[in-house]
Structures are given as C-alpha cells and as structure tokens.
Write an enzyme that holds these catalytic residues in place. Structure first.
Site, PDB file in Angstrom:
ATOM      1  N   ARG A 153     -98.892 -27.515 -62.063  1.00  0.00           N
ATOM      2  CA  ARG A 153     -98.295 -28.694 -61.416  1.00  0.00           C
ATOM      3  C   ARG A 153     -99.153 -29.178 -60.262  1.00  0.00           C
ATOM      4  NH1 ARG A 153     -91.929 -28.132 -61.078  1.00  0.00           N
ATOM      5  NH2 ARG A 153     -92.208 -30.257 -60.389  1.00  0.00           N
ATOM      6  N   ARG A 199     -90.247 -33.349 -58.260  1.00  0.00           N
ATOM      7  CA  ARG A 199     -89.606 -33.711 -57.008  1.00  0.00           C
ATOM      8  C   ARG A 199     -89.956 -35.146 -56.601  1.00  0.00           C
ATOM      9  NH1 ARG A 199     -85.327 -32.267 -54.390  1.00  0.00           N
ATOM     10  NH2 ARG A 199     -85.440 -32.787 -52.199  1.00  0.00           N
ATOM     11  N   ILE A 213     -88.161 -23.328 -43.649  1.00  0.00           N
ATOM     12  CA  ILE A 213     -88.016 -24.647 -44.293  1.00  0.00           C
ATOM     13  C   ILE A 213     -87.141 -24.572 -45.551  1.00  0.00           C
ATOM     14  CG2 ILE A 213     -89.232 -26.676 -45.184  1.00  0.00           C
ATOM     15  CD1 ILE A 213     -90.099 -26.101 -42.331  1.00  0.00           C
ATOM     16  N   LYS A 269    -102.391 -33.275 -53.621  1.00  0.00           N
ATOM     17  CA  LYS A 269    -101.286 -33.630 -54.526  1.00  0.00           C
ATOM     18  C   LYS A 269    -100.166 -34.342 -53.774  1.00  0.00           C
ATOM     19  CE  LYS A 269     -98.058 -30.513 -55.380  1.00  0.00           C
ATOM     20  NZ  LYS A 269     -96.607 -30.627 -55.301  1.00  0.00           N
ATOM     21  N   ASN A 270     -99.782 -33.776 -52.630  1.00  0.00           N
ATOM     22  CA  ASN A 270     -98.604 -34.324 -51.957  1.00  0.00           C
ATOM     23  C   ASN A 270     -98.874 -35.632 -51.218  1.00  0.00           C
ATOM     24  OD1 ASN A 270     -97.065 -32.331 -53.038  1.00  0.00           O
ATOM     25  ND2 ASN A 270     -97.039 -31.038 -51.208  1.00  0.00           N
ATOM     26  N   ASP A 297     -95.761 -24.140 -47.650  1.00  0.00           N
ATOM     27  CA  ASP A 297     -96.512 -24.059 -48.910  1.00  0.00           C
ATOM     28  C   ASP A 297     -97.613 -23.000 -48.866  1.00  0.00           C
ATOM     29  OD1 ASP A 297     -94.908 -26.060 -49.829  1.00  0.00           O
ATOM     30  OD2 ASP A 297     -96.398 -27.650 -49.682  1.00  0.00           O
ATOM     31  N   ARG A 339     -82.818 -28.276 -51.290  1.00  0.00           N
ATOM     32  CA  ARG A 339     -83.600 -29.505 -51.345  1.00  0.00           C
ATOM     33  C   ARG A 339     -82.724 -30.765 -51.370  1.00  0.00           C
ATOM     34  NH1 ARG A 339     -89.156 -28.624 -54.474  1.00  0.00           N
ATOM     35  NH2 ARG A 339     -89.806 -29.915 -52.748  1.00  0.00           N
ATOM     36  N   CYS A 384     -89.799 -27.587 -57.808  1.00  0.00           N
ATOM     37  CA  CYS A 384     -89.735 -26.135 -57.748  1.00  0.00           C
ATOM     38  C   CYS A 384     -88.400 -25.684 -57.162  1.00  0.00           C
ATOM     39  CB  CYS A 384     -90.883 -25.605 -56.884  1.00  0.00           C
ATOM     40  SG  CYS A 384     -92.470 -25.695 -57.710  1.00  0.00           S
ATOM     41  N   ILE A 402     -81.183 -34.513 -50.355  1.00  0.00           N
ATOM     42  CA  ILE A 402     -81.827 -35.824 -50.205  1.00  0.00           C
ATOM     43  C   ILE A 402     -80.995 -36.732 -49.296  1.00  0.00           C
ATOM     44  CG2 ILE A 402     -83.208 -35.859 -52.329  1.00  0.00           C
ATOM     45  CD1 ILE A 402     -80.857 -37.556 -53.504  1.00  0.00           C
ATOM     46  N   ASP A 403     -80.108 -36.113 -48.506  1.00  0.00           N
ATOM     47  CA  ASP A 403     -79.227 -36.913 -47.644  1.00  0.00           C
ATOM     48  C   ASP A 403     -80.014 -37.771 -46.643  1.00  0.00           C
ATOM     49  OD1 ASP A 403     -79.682 -34.121 -46.722  1.00  0.00           O
ATOM     50  OD2 ASP A 403     -78.817 -34.891 -44.878  1.00  0.00           O
ATOM     51  N   GLN A 404     -81.154 -37.276 -46.156  1.00  0.00           N
ATOM     52  CA  GLN A 404     -81.907 -38.055 -45.159  1.00  0.00           C
ATOM     53  C   GLN A 404     -82.568 -39.282 -45.789  1.00  0.00           C
ATOM     54  OE1 GLN A 404     -81.692 -37.253 -41.780  1.00  0.00           O
ATOM     55  NE2 GLN A 404     -80.182 -35.919 -42.723  1.00  0.00           N
TER      56      GLN A 404
HETATM   57  C1  EPZ Z   1     -92.471 -31.779 -49.541  1.00  0.00           C
HETATM   58  O1  EPZ Z   1     -91.200 -31.553 -50.130  1.00  0.00           O
HETATM   59  C2  EPZ Z   1     -93.487 -31.207 -50.496  1.00  0.00           C
HETATM   60  N1  EPZ Z   1     -93.326 -31.854 -51.787  1.00  0.00           N
HETATM   61  C3  EPZ Z   1     -93.287 -29.700 -50.616  1.00  0.00           C
HETATM   62  O2  EPZ Z   1     -94.359 -29.205 -51.390  1.00  0.00           O
HETATM   63  C4  EPZ Z   1     -93.345 -29.039 -49.261  1.00  0.00           C
HETATM   64  O3  EPZ Z   1     -93.005 -27.688 -49.382  1.00  0.00           O
HETATM   65  C5  EPZ Z   1     -92.360 -29.719 -48.303  1.00  0.00           C
HETATM   66  O4  EPZ Z   1     -92.595 -31.162 -48.274  1.00  0.00           O
HETATM   67  C6  EPZ Z   1     -92.446 -29.204 -46.874  1.00  0.00           C
HETATM   68  O5  EPZ Z   1     -93.734 -29.410 -46.377  1.00  0.00           O
HETATM   69  C7  EPZ Z   1     -93.900 -33.015 -52.017  1.00  0.00           C
HETATM   70  O6  EPZ Z   1     -94.575 -33.585 -51.177  1.00  0.00           O
HETATM   71  C8  EPZ Z   1     -93.698 -33.608 -53.366  1.00  0.00           C
HETATM   72  P1  EPZ Z   1     -88.877 -31.921 -47.004  1.00  0.00           P
HETATM   73  P2  EPZ Z   1     -89.932 -32.332 -49.596  1.00  0.00           P
HETATM   74  O7  EPZ Z   1     -88.046 -33.116 -47.281  1.00  0.00           O
HETATM   75  O8  EPZ Z   1     -90.347 -33.691 -49.165  1.00  0.00           O
HETATM   76  C9  EPZ Z   1     -84.495 -30.430 -45.787  1.00  0.00           C
HETATM   77  C10 EPZ Z   1     -95.398 -27.901 -53.028  1.00  0.00           C
HETATM   78  O9  EPZ Z   1     -95.477 -26.680 -53.309  1.00  0.00           O
HETATM   79  N2  EPZ Z   1     -84.044 -31.773 -46.208  1.00  0.00           N
HETATM   80  O10 EPZ Z   1     -89.919 -32.006 -45.918  1.00  0.00           O
HETATM   81  O11 EPZ Z   1     -88.886 -32.197 -50.633  1.00  0.00           O
HETATM   82  C11 EPZ Z   1     -84.956 -29.609 -46.990  1.00  0.00           C
HETATM   83  O12 EPZ Z   1     -83.882 -28.993 -47.646  1.00  0.00           O
HETATM   84  C12 EPZ Z   1     -94.098 -28.506 -52.599  1.00  0.00           C
HETATM   85  O13 EPZ Z   1     -96.367 -28.680 -53.112  1.00  0.00           O
HETATM   86  C13 EPZ Z   1     -82.746 -32.150 -45.962  1.00  0.00           C
HETATM   87  O14 EPZ Z   1     -81.932 -31.385 -45.459  1.00  0.00           O
HETATM   88  O15 EPZ Z   1     -89.568 -31.443 -48.340  1.00  0.00           O
HETATM   89  C14 EPZ Z   1     -85.916 -28.653 -46.329  1.00  0.00           C
HETATM   90  O16 EPZ Z   1     -85.193 -27.604 -45.765  1.00  0.00           O
HETATM   91  C15 EPZ Z   1     -92.943 -27.600 -52.720  1.00  0.00           C
HETATM   92  N3  EPZ Z   1     -82.356 -33.410 -46.323  1.00  0.00           N
HETATM   93  C16 EPZ Z   1     -86.530 -29.479 -45.190  1.00  0.00           C
HETATM   94  O17 EPZ Z   1     -85.635 -30.564 -44.984  1.00  0.00           O
HETATM   95  C17 EPZ Z   1     -83.208 -34.306 -46.892  1.00  0.00           C
HETATM   96  O18 EPZ Z   1     -82.808 -35.426 -47.208  1.00  0.00           O
HETATM   97  C18 EPZ Z   1     -87.912 -30.030 -45.463  1.00  0.00           C
HETATM   98  O19 EPZ Z   1     -87.926 -30.717 -46.720  1.00  0.00           O
HETATM   99  C19 EPZ Z   1     -84.543 -33.906 -47.117  1.00  0.00           C
HETATM  100  C20 EPZ Z   1     -84.940 -32.634 -46.743  1.00  0.00           C
END
Ligand code: EPZ
Length: 430
Positions: free
Chosen positions: A397, A93, A327, A22-23, A305, A122, A117, A124-126
């Site tokens: 989902r 997401r 995470i 999925k991801n 996950d 979560r 979820c 999105i600053d990065q």
């Molecule tokens: C992806 O989410 C996956 N979602 C998530 O899967 C998964 O849990 C996660 O990566 C971690 O592996 C999708 O691929 C759609 P991140 P994502 O950006 O991209 C922080 C599932 O169950 N962060 O790697 O949103 C954030 O808060 C789902 O399939 C920032 O601070 O995760 C977190 O603590 C749930 N600023 C960490 O980084 C940012 O701009 C990792 O988040 C972005 C993230």
C-alpha cells in the site's frame, strides 16, 4: 498469496533513493480535480493506495495520463459523477479526500466511508465538523458520506484533535469557499504543507501551513499547475531504522533532513551515528543499541507511522525501553509476531515495555498493517535464519519496490507466491 521469503543476518549497507511521499500524494491527487485545467503531478510513488485513488478518479470521468511511472497528468473537466464508491476505494483511508475536493468544486460529494489500516477507531468527526462549519450539510447513509452545500462560506474552526486528514480536507473546501477561514490547532505535518503549496500553485491563497494556525482566503476558481511531491518522510525513516536494526550503514538519498529530525534524534539517542547533507542522511550502527523512551506525537513529534520500526530496534537494545502510542489505540498488534521471533515486550494499554534481547530468530509472521508490516520485515532481516512474512499486500500500500530496495542494500529477501517457492528460496540461499 504473495509473501516475503527472508534470510536474516546481513547488515544492510549502501545507498537508497527515497520516493515521493504517499501521504502527500494522496490529497494532492484528489485535489487535482478542483480545477478544469490540466494538472501534472510528479514524484508520485507507485504504490497501491495512489493507484486505487487514480483508478477511482477515472470512474467519475477524470482523465488520467500516465507520463511515466512517477508522473501523471490529470484533467477533471469532464467529471460526470460526484459519487465515489467501489470495492477498492472502500479499502483505503484517503478516499475521504474526495469529499473535500468534490465539495469544494461541485458543492456535492458522496464518498464511501473510509477504510485503511486497522490501527484504531479512526473517527471522522473533525472532518464533518469542518465541512458543516463551512456551510455543508453532511449525512452518513448506506455506507456513504454525503456532503452538499448551496454556498460555502469561510469560518473560524477550532480542531478538537490534531488531525492530518481533517486539516487537509478543511483546507481544500476553504480554498474555494467565500471569504476567509481560520483553522486553529491544525496539523503541521510536511504533507499538510505540501498540499497547501500545491493548492497555492493552482491559485489558492493559503498561509500558515506548517504552523498550528492556517489562514485561507477562498478563491472562485483554481487553475492548472505542474507540481512535484516531497520525499517520503516515513519511507526514509524506515530505511534509517533498517540500518539501526541490522547494524548496518545506510545513506537515504533524496530526502529533506528537516522532516526527519525527530527520527534522527532518536537514532542518535540509541547510539547510531548520523551524517547529514543537503538532501541525504547516513545512518551507521556500529555500536550496540541503547534503550530509550519514546512517545508518538503529531509533527514535529515522533511519528506514529515510525512506532513499530523504533520498537523493533529497541527490542534489540540493551536495557528496558518504554514506547507510548498516543495517536492510534490499536497500533501494537505486531508485537505478538515480534514475540514469536524472540522479542521480550509487554503491552499495557497504549504503552509497550520493551526489554532488549540479544537477537531475533526467524519465524513465519504476518503483517497486520502497513508500517508494522515493514517493521516486521526489518526484524526478519536482523533475525538468525529464515522468515516468511505474509499479508504483504499491506506493505505494498505504501512502499514502492520495498524488497528490491532492500535487496540493493544486501538483504536476502524475495517475493514468493507459495510454500514451495519458499523452499526454493531456502535451497538457493543455502
Ligand atoms: C494520517 O491518517 C495518515 N494517513 C496516517 O498514515 C498517519 O498515521 C496519521 O495521519 C497520523 O500521522 C494518510 O495520510 C492517508 P489523523 P489520518 O486524522 O489523517 C483522531 C500510514 O501508515 N481523529 O491525523 O486518518 C484519530 O482517531 C497511515 O501511512 C479524530 O478523533 O490521521 C487519531 O487518534 C496510517 N477525529 C488522531 O485524531 C477525526 O475526525 C490523528 O488522526 C480525525 C482524527
């Protein structure tokens, strides 16, 4: 509302075929709009999030032809809008991948702020930092992220946190920016690599995906391709833990064992036997489970996950285990439900102290999110007696035919619509 009716107690035994990730599918589907030529994507899981994304693409003029349940042809030559908004897209997401894809191709994107979820803040600053570094102006207003650029230029970007979504989004924009981009401290997940391979198959020039430094030389345009998505690491891991939790014997087929190493390592540690072949892994749980410690980390660490699934197993082990979630800060919400089934778990901040119990007993529980929902189903399958799992729309989902795959392994589980159906299930199963 749909629910799962479950009678627990059967060890799950047999073989299960794992679908596409999925991801990986979500960014690959979104990135298909980065060319005017046709793109065929195979091995797409038929789950709610991928379907929501495909529907949203149709609304902005992308032509989608479903070749079969797992294959679509996508043609984005007639896109007439850069605004992606709507009730469904707001709930997922991965809507944020439209920002990267539309900005790369049209230098313009307006996309609903991402949902998904509820597992933490979560941020999105990065993503925004990356878009800005590549020359875009980004504002958030009226519930939309608006990104616009006159020119996109390569840049050297250091990620403050390892983020899957931000790495993928920056890769998409950089693929069509002028000059070279270097992403440092990039995410290394298999789906990051899959997206890079997909873009490269369209003519992009991306090197280093899978390491923490990714180098991207921008190209002017991308062309059509035919691409098959990698197997789902988390679906595979969930079924591997299903064997551990139900004391069963499951072979997950159509997997890449390398992607499962951190999961396999923990299963061995807690006393399961593992047999690996080129594209399958067999998990046998013949002995009592042992306690351990686990901390979720970015790939190749143990995946967040998979955190609820391992906790459900550890809560049935001998001794005390420590599970640390590093995470997402809000990923222990399912613990209250598990306690209703007899688990002995105490959560303090981002740590769960898990004292193993001999068994779970059936209860009415509800899925708080996708992975926790799946983990609770596994707990119910191990529990003595009947359980009812509500809010299964979360599970839908990301897991295709979850209950059917479990049934094929001998699980007594059915999708029902009401309390009355639950009674019928009880009468039928006896
Ligand atoms: C992806 O989410 C996956 N979602 C998530 O899967 C998964 O849990 C996660 O990566 C971690 O592996 C999708 O691929 C759609 P991140 P994502 O950006 O991209 C922080 C599932 O169950 N962060 O790697 O949103 C954030 O808060 C789902 O399939 C920032 O601070 O995760 C977190 O603590 C749930 N600023 C960490 O980084 C940012 O701009 C990792 O988040 C972005 C993230």
């Amino acid at each position: 509302m749909e629910q799962y009716a479950i009678k627990g107690g059967n060890p799950l035994v047999g073989e299960v075929e794992i679908g596409g990730a999925k991801n990986a599918a979500l960014p690959i589907i979104a990135a298909s709009i980065m060319t005017d030529e046709s793109v065929q994507v195979d091995n797409i899981p038929d789950v709610r999030d991928t379907n929501v994304l495909l529907d949203a693409m149709q609304e902005i003029g992308v032509m989608i032809k479903r070749n079969n349940r797992h294959s679509v042809s996508i043609n984005a030559s007639q896109v007439h809008d850069y605004v992606v908004d709507g009730d469904n897209i707001r709930k997922i997401r991965a809507s944020y991948y439209f920002i990267g894809a539309l900005l790369a191709k049209y230098k313009n994107a307006e996309v609903a702020l991402p949902g998904g979820c509820d597992i933490g803040c979560r941020a999105i600053d990065q993503h925004i930092k990356g878009f800005r570094a590549l020359g875009a102006e980004v504002v958030i207003e009226y519930g939309l992220i608006k990104a616009h650029a006159e020119r996109l230029r390569g840049s050297h970007i250091y990620m403050d946190v390892v983020s899957v979504g931000a790495t993928i989004n920056i890769m998409m924009v950089a693929a069509m920016a002028e000059g070279t981009t270097i992403i440092e401290n990039a995410a290394k997940e298999p789906h990051v690599v899959d997206l890079a391979n997909f873009l490269n198959s369209m003519g992009a020039n991306i090197k280093g995906a899978g390491t923490d430094v990714i180098r991207i030389k921008g190209v002017h345009s991308l062309h059509g391709t035919e691409y098959a998505i990698i197997p789902d690491q988390i679906e595979a891991g969930t079924f591997m833990f299903a064997a551990a939790i139900t004391k069963g014997d499951i072979t997950v087929k159509n997997v890449i064992p390398k992607h499962l190493e951190s999961i396999t390592a923990k299963l061995l540690e807690i006393g399961c036997e593992i047999e690996e072949s080129d594209d399958a892994v067999r998990v046998v749980a013949a002995k009592p489970l042992r306690h351990t410690q686990v901390k979720t980390l970015p790939y190749p660490g143990f995946p967040t996950d998979m955190q609820p699934q391992i906790t459900v197993a550890l809560a049935l082990s001998t001794g005390t285990s420590i599970v640390t979630e590093s995470i997402f800060e809000n990923r222990f919400k399912y613990v209250d439900e598990l306690i209703r089934m007899g688990a002995n778990i105490k959560v303090e901040g981002n740590t769960a102290i898990v004292n193993g119990v001999a068994k779970y007993t059936g209860a009415s529980i509800s899925a708080p999110d996708l992975r926790a929902g799946a983990a609770l189903v596994l707990a119910a399958l191990a529990a003595e007696g009947y359980s009812c799992v509500e809010d299964i729309h979360y599970i839908q989902r990301g897991y295709e035919d979850f209950h059917l795959k479990l049934q094929s392994l001998g699980a007594q589980i059915e999708k029902v619509d009401s309390g009355r159906d639950m009674q019928k299930f009880k009468l039928k199963i006896g």
